[in-house]
Scaffold this motif. Structure first.
Motif, PDB file in Angstrom:
ATOM      1  N   LYS A  65       0.833  -1.211   0.000  1.00 52.27           N
ATOM      2  CA  LYS A  65       0.000   0.000   0.000  1.00 52.27           C
ATOM      3  C   LYS A  65       0.865   1.258   0.000  1.00 52.27           C
ATOM      4  CE  LYS A  65      -4.417  -1.701   1.590  1.00 52.27           C
ATOM      5  NZ  LYS A  65      -5.248  -2.138   2.725  1.00 52.27           N
ATOM      6  N   LYS A  66       1.980   1.188   0.709  1.00 54.63           N
ATOM      7  CA  LYS A  66       2.928   2.309   0.680  1.00 54.63           C
ATOM      8  C   LYS A  66       3.460   2.522  -0.742  1.00 54.63           C
ATOM      9  CE  LYS A  66       4.332   4.248   4.736  1.00 54.63           C
ATOM     10  NZ  LYS A  66       4.265   3.424   5.970  1.00 54.63           N
ATOM     11  N   VAL A  67       3.810   1.401  -1.377  1.00 50.72           N
ATOM     12  CA  VAL A  67       4.342   1.478  -2.735  1.00 50.72           C
ATOM     13  C   VAL A  67       3.330   2.120  -3.681  1.00 50.72           C
ATOM     14  CG1 VAL A  67       4.961   0.078  -4.751  1.00 50.72           C
ATOM     15  CG2 VAL A  67       5.955  -0.437  -2.516  1.00 50.72           C
ATOM     16  N   ILE A  68       2.098   1.671  -3.590  1.00 51.34           N
ATOM     17  CA  ILE A  68       1.054   2.226  -4.467  1.00 51.34           C
ATOM     18  C   ILE A  68       0.907   3.720  -4.205  1.00 51.34           C
ATOM     19  CG2 ILE A  68      -1.444   2.231  -4.880  1.00 51.34           C
ATOM     20  CD1 ILE A  68      -1.318  -0.874  -4.528  1.00 51.34           C
ATOM     21  N   ARG A  69       0.963   4.100  -2.935  1.00 56.46           N
ATOM     22  CA  ARG A  69       0.838   5.532  -2.646  1.00 56.46           C
ATOM     23  C   ARG A  69       2.027   6.319  -3.191  1.00 56.46           C
ATOM     24  NH1 ARG A  69      -0.546   6.061   3.006  1.00 56.46           N
ATOM     25  NH2 ARG A  69       1.488   7.000   3.415  1.00 56.46           N
ATOM     26  N   LEU A  70       3.212   5.765  -3.045  1.00 56.00           N
ATOM     27  CA  LEU A  70       4.395   6.451  -3.595  1.00 56.00           C
ATOM     28  C   LEU A  70       4.316   6.579  -5.124  1.00 56.00           C
ATOM     29  CD1 LEU A  70       7.206   4.848  -1.414  1.00 56.00           C
ATOM     30  CD2 LEU A  70       6.674   7.293  -1.540  1.00 56.00           C
ATOM     31  N   LEU A  71       3.796   5.540  -5.750  1.00 56.86           N
ATOM     32  CA  LEU A  71       3.719   5.564  -7.220  1.00 56.86           C
ATOM     33  C   LEU A  71       2.665   6.526  -7.728  1.00 56.86           C
ATOM     34  CD1 LEU A  71       3.986   1.790  -8.145  1.00 56.86           C
ATOM     35  CD2 LEU A  71       5.303   3.607  -9.231  1.00 56.86           C
ATOM     36  N   ALA A  72       1.556   6.593  -7.036  1.00 59.42           N
ATOM     37  CA  ALA A  72       0.389   7.287  -7.604  1.00 59.42           C
ATOM     38  C   ALA A  72       0.114   8.653  -6.993  1.00 59.42           C
ATOM     39  CB  ALA A  72      -0.856   6.392  -7.484  1.00 59.42           C
ATOM     40  N   SER A  73       0.951   9.079  -6.042  1.00 59.23           N
ATOM     41  CA  SER A  73       0.711  10.396  -5.438  1.00 59.23           C
ATOM     42  C   SER A  73       1.637  11.444  -6.024  1.00 59.23           C
ATOM     43  CB  SER A  73       0.944  10.345  -3.922  1.00 59.23           C
ATOM     44  OG  SER A  73       0.073   9.417  -3.346  1.00 59.23           O
ATOM     45  N   ASN A 132      -5.351   0.076  -5.101  1.00 63.44           N
ATOM     46  CA  ASN A 132      -5.440  -0.779  -3.912  1.00 63.44           C
ATOM     47  C   ASN A 132      -6.511  -1.845  -4.097  1.00 63.44           C
ATOM     48  OD1 ASN A 132      -3.441   0.200  -2.213  1.00 63.44           O
ATOM     49  ND2 ASN A 132      -4.738   1.805  -1.353  1.00 63.44           N
ATOM     50  N   ASP A 133      -7.670  -1.403  -4.545  1.00 66.69           N
ATOM     51  CA  ASP A 133      -8.765  -2.344  -4.764  1.00 66.69           C
ATOM     52  C   ASP A 133      -8.371  -3.397  -5.798  1.00 66.69           C
ATOM     53  OD1 ASP A 133     -11.872  -2.843  -4.564  1.00 66.69           O
ATOM     54  OD2 ASP A 133     -11.377  -2.832  -6.708  1.00 66.69           O
ATOM     55  N   LEU A 134      -7.802  -2.938  -6.910  1.00 70.08           N
ATOM     56  CA  LEU A 134      -7.408  -3.847  -7.991  1.00 70.08           C
ATOM     57  C   LEU A 134      -6.408  -4.885  -7.498  1.00 70.08           C
ATOM     58  CD1 LEU A 134      -7.599  -4.184 -11.200  1.00 70.08           C
ATOM     59  CD2 LEU A 134      -5.431  -2.969 -11.263  1.00 70.08           C
ATOM     60  N   VAL A 135      -5.354  -4.399  -6.852  1.00 68.25           N
ATOM     61  CA  VAL A 135      -4.267  -5.291  -6.447  1.00 68.25           C
ATOM     62  C   VAL A 135      -4.738  -6.292  -5.387  1.00 68.25           C
ATOM     63  CG1 VAL A 135      -2.042  -5.372  -5.253  1.00 68.25           C
ATOM     64  CG2 VAL A 135      -2.442  -3.682  -7.066  1.00 68.25           C
ATOM     65  N   PHE A 136      -5.417  -5.788  -4.358  1.00 64.69           N
ATOM     66  CA  PHE A 136      -5.713  -6.700  -3.254  1.00 64.69           C
ATOM     67  C   PHE A 136      -6.875  -7.638  -3.537  1.00 64.69           C
ATOM     68  CE2 PHE A 136      -2.915  -3.637  -1.225  1.00 64.69           C
ATOM     69  CZ  PHE A 136      -2.020  -4.524  -0.635  1.00 64.69           C
ATOM     70  N   SER A 137      -7.810  -7.230  -4.390  1.00 68.78           N
ATOM     71  CA  SER A 137      -8.824  -8.236  -4.732  1.00 68.78           C
ATOM     72  C   SER A 137      -8.204  -9.298  -5.633  1.00 68.78           C
ATOM     73  CB  SER A 137     -10.055  -7.588  -5.370  1.00 68.78           C
ATOM     74  OG  SER A 137      -9.696  -6.765  -6.428  1.00 68.78           O
ATOM     75  N   THR A 138      -7.140  -8.944  -6.341  1.00 69.54           N
ATOM     76  CA  THR A 138      -6.493  -9.919  -7.215  1.00 69.54           C
ATOM     77  C   THR A 138      -5.611 -10.901  -6.445  1.00 69.54           C
ATOM     78  OG1 THR A 138      -6.476  -8.355  -9.045  1.00 69.54           O
ATOM     79  CG2 THR A 138      -4.940 -10.185  -9.187  1.00 69.54           C
ATOM     80  N   ILE A 139      -4.854 -10.417  -5.486  1.00 70.75           N
ATOM     81  CA  ILE A 139      -3.889 -11.313  -4.832  1.00 70.75           C
ATOM     82  C   ILE A 139      -4.359 -11.839  -3.483  1.00 70.75           C
ATOM     83  CG2 ILE A 139      -1.904 -10.317  -6.039  1.00 70.75           C
ATOM     84  CD1 ILE A 139      -1.210  -8.719  -3.617  1.00 70.75           C
ATOM     85  N   GLU A 143       2.504   1.154 -14.479  1.00 72.47           N
ATOM     86  CA  GLU A 143       1.961   1.844 -15.656  1.00 72.47           C
ATOM     87  C   GLU A 143       0.631   2.510 -15.352  1.00 72.47           C
ATOM     88  OE1 GLU A 143       3.438   2.514 -18.448  1.00 72.47           O
ATOM     89  OE2 GLU A 143       5.218   1.370 -17.907  1.00 72.47           O
ATOM     90  N   MET A 144      -0.213   1.814 -14.624  1.00 67.40           N
ATOM     91  CA  MET A 144      -1.544   2.376 -14.372  1.00 67.40           C
ATOM     92  C   MET A 144      -1.512   3.518 -13.359  1.00 67.40           C
ATOM     93  SD  MET A 144      -3.702   1.496 -16.478  1.00 67.40           S
ATOM     94  CE  MET A 144      -2.538   1.179 -17.787  1.00 67.40           C
ATOM     95  N   ALA A 145      -0.576   3.498 -12.435  1.00 68.78           N
ATOM     96  CA  ALA A 145      -0.420   4.655 -11.549  1.00 68.78           C
ATOM     97  C   ALA A 145      -0.250   5.910 -12.387  1.00 68.78           C
ATOM     98  CB  ALA A 145       0.779   4.452 -10.632  1.00 68.78           C
ATOM     99  N   HIS A 146       0.472   5.784 -13.487  1.00 63.92           N
ATOM    100  CA  HIS A 146       0.723   6.953 -14.327  1.00 63.92           C
ATOM    101  C   HIS A 146      -0.369   7.197 -15.356  1.00 63.92           C
ATOM    102  CE1 HIS A 146       5.206   6.534 -13.187  1.00 63.92           C
ATOM    103  NE2 HIS A 146       4.510   7.180 -12.285  1.00 63.92           N
ATOM    104  N   PHE A 147      -0.793   6.137 -16.025  1.00 62.24           N
ATOM    105  CA  PHE A 147      -1.798   6.327 -17.083  1.00 62.24           C
ATOM    106  C   PHE A 147      -3.128   6.813 -16.507  1.00 62.24           C
ATOM    107  CE2 PHE A 147      -0.606   5.179 -21.403  1.00 62.24           C
ATOM    108  CZ  PHE A 147       0.693   4.775 -21.214  1.00 62.24           C
ATOM    109  N   GLN A 148      -3.564   6.243 -15.390  1.00 60.39           N
ATOM    110  CA  GLN A 148      -4.848   6.689 -14.827  1.00 60.39           C
ATOM    111  C   GLN A 148      -4.752   8.153 -14.406  1.00 60.39           C
ATOM    112  OE1 GLN A 148      -7.840   4.987 -14.728  1.00 60.39           O
ATOM    113  NE2 GLN A 148      -6.822   3.397 -15.930  1.00 60.39           N
ATOM    114  N   ASN A 149      -3.590   8.554 -13.932  1.00 58.15           N
ATOM    115  CA  ASN A 149      -3.375   9.960 -13.595  1.00 58.15           C
ATOM    116  C   ASN A 149      -3.457  10.834 -14.848  1.00 58.15           C
ATOM    117  OD1 ASN A 149      -1.720  12.451 -13.219  1.00 58.15           O
ATOM    118  ND2 ASN A 149      -1.523  11.657 -11.144  1.00 58.15           N
TER     119      ASN A 149
END
Lengths: 224, 224
Positions: A100-108, A215-222, A183-189
């Motif tokens: 979750k930290k990683v996702i926040r770092l990537l997408a913020s 977060n939703d995508l990753v954690f429902s997947t894994i 990629e999606m952290a950037h493309f969705q932005n």
DNA sequence: TTAAAAATGATAGTATTACTATTATTTAAA
DNA sequence: TTTAAATAATAGTAATACTATCATTTTTAA
């Protein structure tokens, strides 16, 4: 005490190491600003030289062409981000918290990092969003790859992939999911700001929305 | 009986409609071939004119510049794909079956479509994979968007988003998931072939692997 | 401290790209 | 069959993406 952070760069990306001279650092500084202002296509070494207050020939003594400069800048960013991730997830055991930290770092939105004096990470982040994929979407991607130009990106992807596997050892696609997150952290932005019909965050235009989506995508997947 | 399929194109993309003349159709045909061969950056109207057997000036009578030609080609592809999706999911009620069909259509090698005589869909698919994002990753994306250049992409995204909502009415990010599917169908394919360390399919290099990855991603996300 | 080496500045030049313009010729439409 | 439209042929321009040369300044090492 002021700490300085140096990112180890691939030597094949430059002719002269820009970190080792005033002119070199200016070239990096101003190229970030100019690519941000003009976009990569309209950015030229002539404009850069004028902006820096030097000659075109001098710029060419540092970088063979603007493509290598772009690869240099994006590599620098991936290296810097991997360091950020290492720093912020240090001593954390829980793989979920780490991811979750990683996702926040990537997408913020990135704030300028005091530890690097001549790179504006905030602008560089925007450049990586809008221009980053052009570093590898070329006809010569394989030759560039042979020279290890994309190692920082791959390393980052590997780190994230390992966190995914740590969280869910049986998940079959850790690396593909990692590159999807990046990629999606950037493309969705980018879509949110420029082509909002392609997202569900067109109204708010908040980075946090992309974080929630991922977060939703990753954690429902894994999550088993 | 031979059926012919026409994709309705945005008139602002061209100066003269290439579908309405022999020269125009040749320009489309040869541009697909040349962009595929050279990559978009090294592709020029001069090379195109030579290849077609006409003059540069004549090419410029059809398209203002190579960027608009790229947008034209990618739009054509998205329009064609939306038709394919409509055709292949027609009369299917089950949203899961429909979505799986869509993922397969997006992520599988495309065969040349007999219903269109002057476009090689197989090559065009490869172009969309390698060059497609360059159509919107520009400084002028907003102006292009105001002229509705990306409508076919958005329409496709909307169609897929609706299928997602049909399957899972409470899922919060149908459009973002739709654009993620579209982009990742192409990026994972590109990575698999050119930067395999970013994927989990480097060994097999089979399209079906990307399909399996996306099926898993999508359905674990939207399955309640 | 000084001589050599390295880096930079100043200037020039080339091939290619991305166009625009003009006029002649061919093809298509009324 | 006349007229209009499209294309060919040719020329030209400004900008881009470099390379080359040589003088001057700065750095380094003896």
């Amino acid at each position: 005490m002021k700490l300085h952070l140096q990112i180890q760069m691939n030597e094949a990306l430059y002719l002269r190491n820009p970190e080792l001279s005033e002119l070199g650092k200016k070239i990096i500084m101003h190229s970030v600003q100019l690519i941000y202002n003009y976009g990569f296509e309209a950015f030229t070494f002539k404009k850069l030289a004028e902006d820096v207050g030097t000659t075109e020939a001098s710029v060419y003594r540092y970088f063979e062409n603007k493509h290598k400069l772009l690869v240099y800048l994006t590599s620098w960013y991936w290296g810097w981000l991997e360091f950020q991730i290492g720093f912020h997830t240090n001593n954390i055991e829980d793989a979920e918290v780490k991811l979750k930290k990683v996702i926040r770092l990537l997408a913020s939105t990135v704030e300028d990092d005091e530890k690097t004096n001549y790179v504006n990470e905030s602008l560089l982040h925007q450049i990586v969003i809008s221009e980053g994929s052009k570093a590898y979407l070329t006809k010569h991607v394989s030759e560039d790859n042979k020279q290890h130009f994309f190692k920082p990106y791959k390393d980052l992807c590997a780190v994230i992939g390992m966190m995914i596997s740590e969280y869910s050892p049986n998940y079959k696609y850790p690396k593909s999911l990692a590159s999807t997150i990046i990629e999606m952290a950037h493309f969705q932005n980018f879509f949110m700001r420029n082509l909002p019909a392609l997202t569900d965050f067109g109204n708010s235009k908040e980075d946090t929305e992309v974080v929630l989506f991922l977060n939703d995508l990753v954690f429902s997947t894994i999550r088993m």
